[in-house]
Scaffold this motif. Structure first.
Motif, PDB file in Angstrom:
ATOM      1  N   LEU A   1       0.724  -1.209   0.023  1.00  0.00           N
ATOM      2  CA  LEU A   1      -0.027  -0.004  -0.027  1.00  0.00           C
ATOM      3  C   LEU A   1       0.845   1.333   0.114  1.00  0.00           C
ATOM      4  CD1 LEU A   1      -2.974   0.902  -0.032  1.00  0.00           C
ATOM      5  CD2 LEU A   1      -2.614   1.048   2.634  1.00  0.00           C
ATOM      6  N   GLN A   2       0.639   2.213  -0.915  1.00  0.00           N
ATOM      7  CA  GLN A   2       1.176   3.619  -1.030  1.00  0.00           C
ATOM      8  C   GLN A   2       1.099   4.698  -0.197  1.00  0.00           C
ATOM      9  OE1 GLN A   2       4.308   3.549  -3.407  1.00  0.00           O
ATOM     10  NE2 GLN A   2       3.745   1.532  -2.522  1.00  0.00           N
ATOM     11  N   GLN A   3      -0.130   4.444   0.325  1.00  0.00           N
ATOM     12  CA  GLN A   3      -0.782   5.664   1.177  1.00  0.00           C
ATOM     13  C   GLN A   3      -1.747   5.218   2.148  1.00  0.00           C
ATOM     14  OE1 GLN A   3      -2.751   7.009  -2.625  1.00  0.00           O
ATOM     15  NE2 GLN A   3      -4.882   6.815  -1.465  1.00  0.00           N
ATOM     16  N   ASP A   4      -1.774   6.067   3.015  1.00  0.00           N
ATOM     17  CA  ASP A   4      -2.769   5.648   4.334  1.00  0.00           C
ATOM     18  C   ASP A   4      -4.080   5.638   3.548  1.00  0.00           C
ATOM     19  OD1 ASP A   4      -0.493   5.504   6.215  1.00  0.00           O
ATOM     20  OD2 ASP A   4      -0.901   7.452   7.065  1.00  0.00           O
ATOM     21  N   MET A   5      -4.865   4.854   4.293  1.00  0.00           N
ATOM     22  CA  MET A   5      -6.291   4.749   4.048  1.00  0.00           C
ATOM     23  C   MET A   5      -7.053   4.507   5.400  1.00  0.00           C
ATOM     24  SD  MET A   5      -6.376   2.412   0.509  1.00  0.00           S
ATOM     25  CE  MET A   5      -7.979   3.372  -0.076  1.00  0.00           C
ATOM     26  N   PRO A   6      -6.899   5.694   6.029  1.00  0.00           N
ATOM     27  CA  PRO A   6      -7.738   5.642   7.410  1.00  0.00           C
ATOM     28  C   PRO A   6      -9.089   5.220   7.575  1.00  0.00           C
ATOM     29  CG  PRO A   6      -7.235   7.927   7.053  1.00  0.00           C
ATOM     30  CD  PRO A   6      -6.699   7.003   5.780  1.00  0.00           C
ATOM     31  N   GLU A   7      -9.895   5.409   6.475  1.00  0.00           N
ATOM     32  CA  GLU A   7     -11.183   5.119   6.606  1.00  0.00           C
ATOM     33  C   GLU A   7     -11.475   3.285   6.510  1.00  0.00           C
ATOM     34  OE1 GLU A   7     -10.183   5.581   2.295  1.00  0.00           O
ATOM     35  OE2 GLU A   7      -9.631   6.345   4.119  1.00  0.00           O
ATOM     36  N   HIS A   8     -10.359   2.838   6.153  1.00  0.00           N
ATOM     37  CA  HIS A   8     -10.147   1.509   6.236  1.00  0.00           C
ATOM     38  C   HIS A   8      -9.168   0.644   7.151  1.00  0.00           C
ATOM     39  CE1 HIS A   8     -12.704   1.439   2.576  1.00  0.00           C
ATOM     40  NE2 HIS A   8     -11.731   1.873   1.961  1.00  0.00           N
ATOM     41  N   ASN A   9      -8.685   1.615   8.106  1.00  0.00           N
ATOM     42  CA  ASN A   9      -7.583   1.173   8.989  1.00  0.00           C
ATOM     43  C   ASN A   9      -6.366   0.763   8.367  1.00  0.00           C
ATOM     44  OD1 ASN A   9      -8.659   1.966  11.492  1.00  0.00           O
ATOM     45  ND2 ASN A   9      -9.316  -0.205  11.995  1.00  0.00           N
TER      46      ASN A   9
ATOM     47  N   GLU B   1      -6.738  -7.910  -0.283  1.00  0.00           N
ATOM     48  CA  GLU B   1      -6.898  -8.233   1.230  1.00  0.00           C
ATOM     49  C   GLU B   1      -5.784  -7.982   2.156  1.00  0.00           C
ATOM     50  OE1 GLU B   1      -7.581 -12.308   4.148  1.00  0.00           O
ATOM     51  OE2 GLU B   1      -7.424 -12.640   1.825  1.00  0.00           O
ATOM     52  N   PHE B   2      -5.894  -7.399   3.181  1.00  0.00           N
ATOM     53  CA  PHE B   2      -4.847  -7.040   4.043  1.00  0.00           C
ATOM     54  C   PHE B   2      -5.022  -7.559   5.492  1.00  0.00           C
ATOM     55  CE2 PHE B   2      -4.901  -3.332   0.967  1.00  0.00           C
ATOM     56  CZ  PHE B   2      -3.627  -2.972   0.609  1.00  0.00           C
ATOM     57  N   SER B   3      -4.037  -8.407   5.823  1.00  0.00           N
ATOM     58  CA  SER B   3      -4.162  -8.986   7.068  1.00  0.00           C
ATOM     59  C   SER B   3      -3.248  -8.500   8.119  1.00  0.00           C
ATOM     60  CB  SER B   3      -3.767 -10.374   6.888  1.00  0.00           C
ATOM     61  OG  SER B   3      -4.785 -10.854   5.943  1.00  0.00           O
ATOM     62  N   ASP B   4      -3.425  -8.728   9.341  1.00  0.00           N
ATOM     63  CA  ASP B   4      -2.412  -8.485  10.302  1.00  0.00           C
ATOM     64  C   ASP B   4      -1.292  -9.491  10.556  1.00  0.00           C
ATOM     65  OD1 ASP B   4      -3.324 -10.578  11.957  1.00  0.00           O
ATOM     66  OD2 ASP B   4      -4.222  -8.887  13.421  1.00  0.00           O
ATOM     67  N   LYS B   5      -0.257  -9.271  11.256  1.00  0.00           N
ATOM     68  CA  LYS B   5       0.762 -10.349  11.345  1.00  0.00           C
ATOM     69  C   LYS B   5       0.423 -11.613  11.785  1.00  0.00           C
ATOM     70  CE  LYS B   5       4.012  -6.776  11.759  1.00  0.00           C
ATOM     71  NZ  LYS B   5       5.371  -6.510  11.823  1.00  0.00           N
ATOM     72  N   SER B   6      -0.762 -11.845  12.414  1.00  0.00           N
ATOM     73  CA  SER B   6      -1.141 -12.924  12.967  1.00  0.00           C
ATOM     74  C   SER B   6      -2.153 -13.573  11.810  1.00  0.00           C
ATOM     75  CB  SER B   6      -2.153 -12.683  14.250  1.00  0.00           C
ATOM     76  OG  SER B   6      -1.324 -12.299  15.131  1.00  0.00           O
ATOM     77  N   GLY B   7      -2.278 -12.944  10.830  1.00  0.00           N
ATOM     78  CA  GLY B   7      -3.006 -13.381   9.807  1.00  0.00           C
ATOM     79  C   GLY B   7      -4.764 -13.215   9.600  1.00  0.00           C
TER      80      GLY B   7
END
Length: 67
Positions: free
Chosen positions: A10-18, A41-47
């Motif tokens: 991701l190249q820019q912040d998208m705060p509306e989607h966290n 799809e974006f995931s955290d480090k825990s998946g």
């Protein structure tokens, strides 16, 4: 043009989607034939999924391949 299952950054912040610039995601669909929008799809480090939805092509770039 990006392809299905391609890792992206991701190249820019998208705060509306966290979402914050630098996050890694995966292309899960091409939303138009011109490569202007992708479903990513974006995931955290825990998946755990953080966001699945449309992202404009200008907001993401292919993740460089590691050697």
């Amino acid at each position: 043009m990006l392809h299905l299952h391609q890792p992206v950054i991701l190249q820019q912040d998208m705060p509306e989607h966290n979402l914050k610039a630098g996050m890694e995601g995966w292309v899960i669909d091409v939303l138009d034939g011109n490569g202007k929008d992708y479903e990513v799809e974006f995931s955290d480090k825990s998946g755990n999924t953080i966001y699945i939805g449309p992202i404009p092509a200008k907001a993401i770039k292919p993740k460089p391949k590691s050697n």
